[in-house]
Design an enzyme around this catalytic site. Sequence first.
Site, PDB file in Angstrom:
ATOM      1  N   SER A   1      -5.873   3.483   4.064  1.00 40.27           N
ATOM      2  CA  SER A   1      -5.381   2.442   3.184  1.00 40.27           C
ATOM      3  C   SER A   1      -6.328   1.732   2.305  1.00 40.27           C
ATOM      4  O   SER A   1      -6.001   0.441   2.400  1.00 40.27           O
ATOM      5  CB  SER A   1      -4.417   1.598   3.885  1.00 40.27           C
TER       6      SER A   1
ATOM      7  N   SER B   1       0.832  -1.165  -0.010  1.00 38.40           N
ATOM      8  CA  SER B   1      -0.079   0.065   0.086  1.00 38.40           C
ATOM      9  C   SER B   1       0.737   1.397   0.075  1.00 38.40           C
ATOM     10  O   SER B   1       0.105   2.522  -0.025  1.00 38.40           O
ATOM     11  CB  SER B   1      -0.918   0.121   1.346  1.00 38.40           C
TER      12      SER B   1
ATOM     13  N   GLU C   1      -4.523  -3.085  -7.119  1.00 38.17           N
ATOM     14  CA  GLU C   1      -4.783  -3.890  -5.729  1.00 38.17           C
ATOM     15  C   GLU C   1      -5.645  -5.045  -6.086  1.00 38.17           C
ATOM     16  O   GLU C   1      -5.205  -6.245  -5.845  1.00 38.17           O
ATOM     17  CB  GLU C   1      -5.541  -3.172  -4.790  1.00 38.17           C
TER      18      GLU C   1
END
Length: 309
Positions: free
Chosen positions: A139, A76, A175
């Site tokens: 995050s 992250s 992600e």
Amino acid sequence: MAPMTSTGVYLCGCIMFFCVFSQGATSSPPAVSAADSSAVRELAHSLKARVGMAAEMLDTGETVMVGDEAAYPMQSVVKFVLALSVLKRVDQGAMNLEQIIRIRPEQLVKDTWSPLRERFPQGGDFSLKELLRVTVQESDNNTCDLLFGLIGGPQAVQKDLKEWGIDGINVRFTEEEIHRNHDLQYVNSSRPSAMNSLLRAFDEGKILKKGTQSVLWNIMAGCSTGPERLKGQLPRDYVVAHKTGSGFTLPGGGVTARNDVGIIVLPNGRKMAVSVFIRDSKDSESACDRVIASMARWLCLEWLGAGGR
């Protein structure tokens, strides 16, 4: 890129490549002392992992590093890089911090870290500024990928890094892609010194205008993740504007990544860029956090470059 199944073999060779050296960004700063080199190596070697750390005093360019010859999975930490790209477009007038973005329920992927989805499972309307805050400060993986989509994907961020003259940082996957294939985490990578170069450019106003720079600084200074890492052992009068990154659990225990990068403001106003990356650790997450915190404390209170001892 090391497959997850070979980390045990990989670790044995990695530990031999730690190195510490000094480089200057302005005039010729003093070389790192043998004692400083030994102290930093001892902290790095306390983990059964590959550890990379770079610290730079932003006023003098004095630098101390360990393990900087390798690239480490950012996890992250990439959200800091992404935020710079988003805010660049705000500065250009292509986006607006107050613009409203509608998020549909199907855009909020389950089984991933997403505080926004926990609060708003049906989605809703959110300002760009709020999405940036949730992405960096909390995050959130879903909002991260939404922001990637708004600016043209990871390739747009990589193009920005080239424009800013930053080498050694690779942004290739979202992600969601990394969660589908964990090996891809090793491609989204950075060298510690490369991340420090980006932090320096951010701090010096070479990337963002003053207003957007202030927005991101305040978001990072209020980061809610990783309180036990860079901030963990520092006195309260140290300001830490940072972004963490956390990896996946390894078979048999340990973690693929445990990171924290940012700018530490010392009580006297001096600033230090610090990037710590831990790769393929056989130790626990808490053990990794303690090493990151110990490194930050040593840098701020003991390192000669920061005025220690």
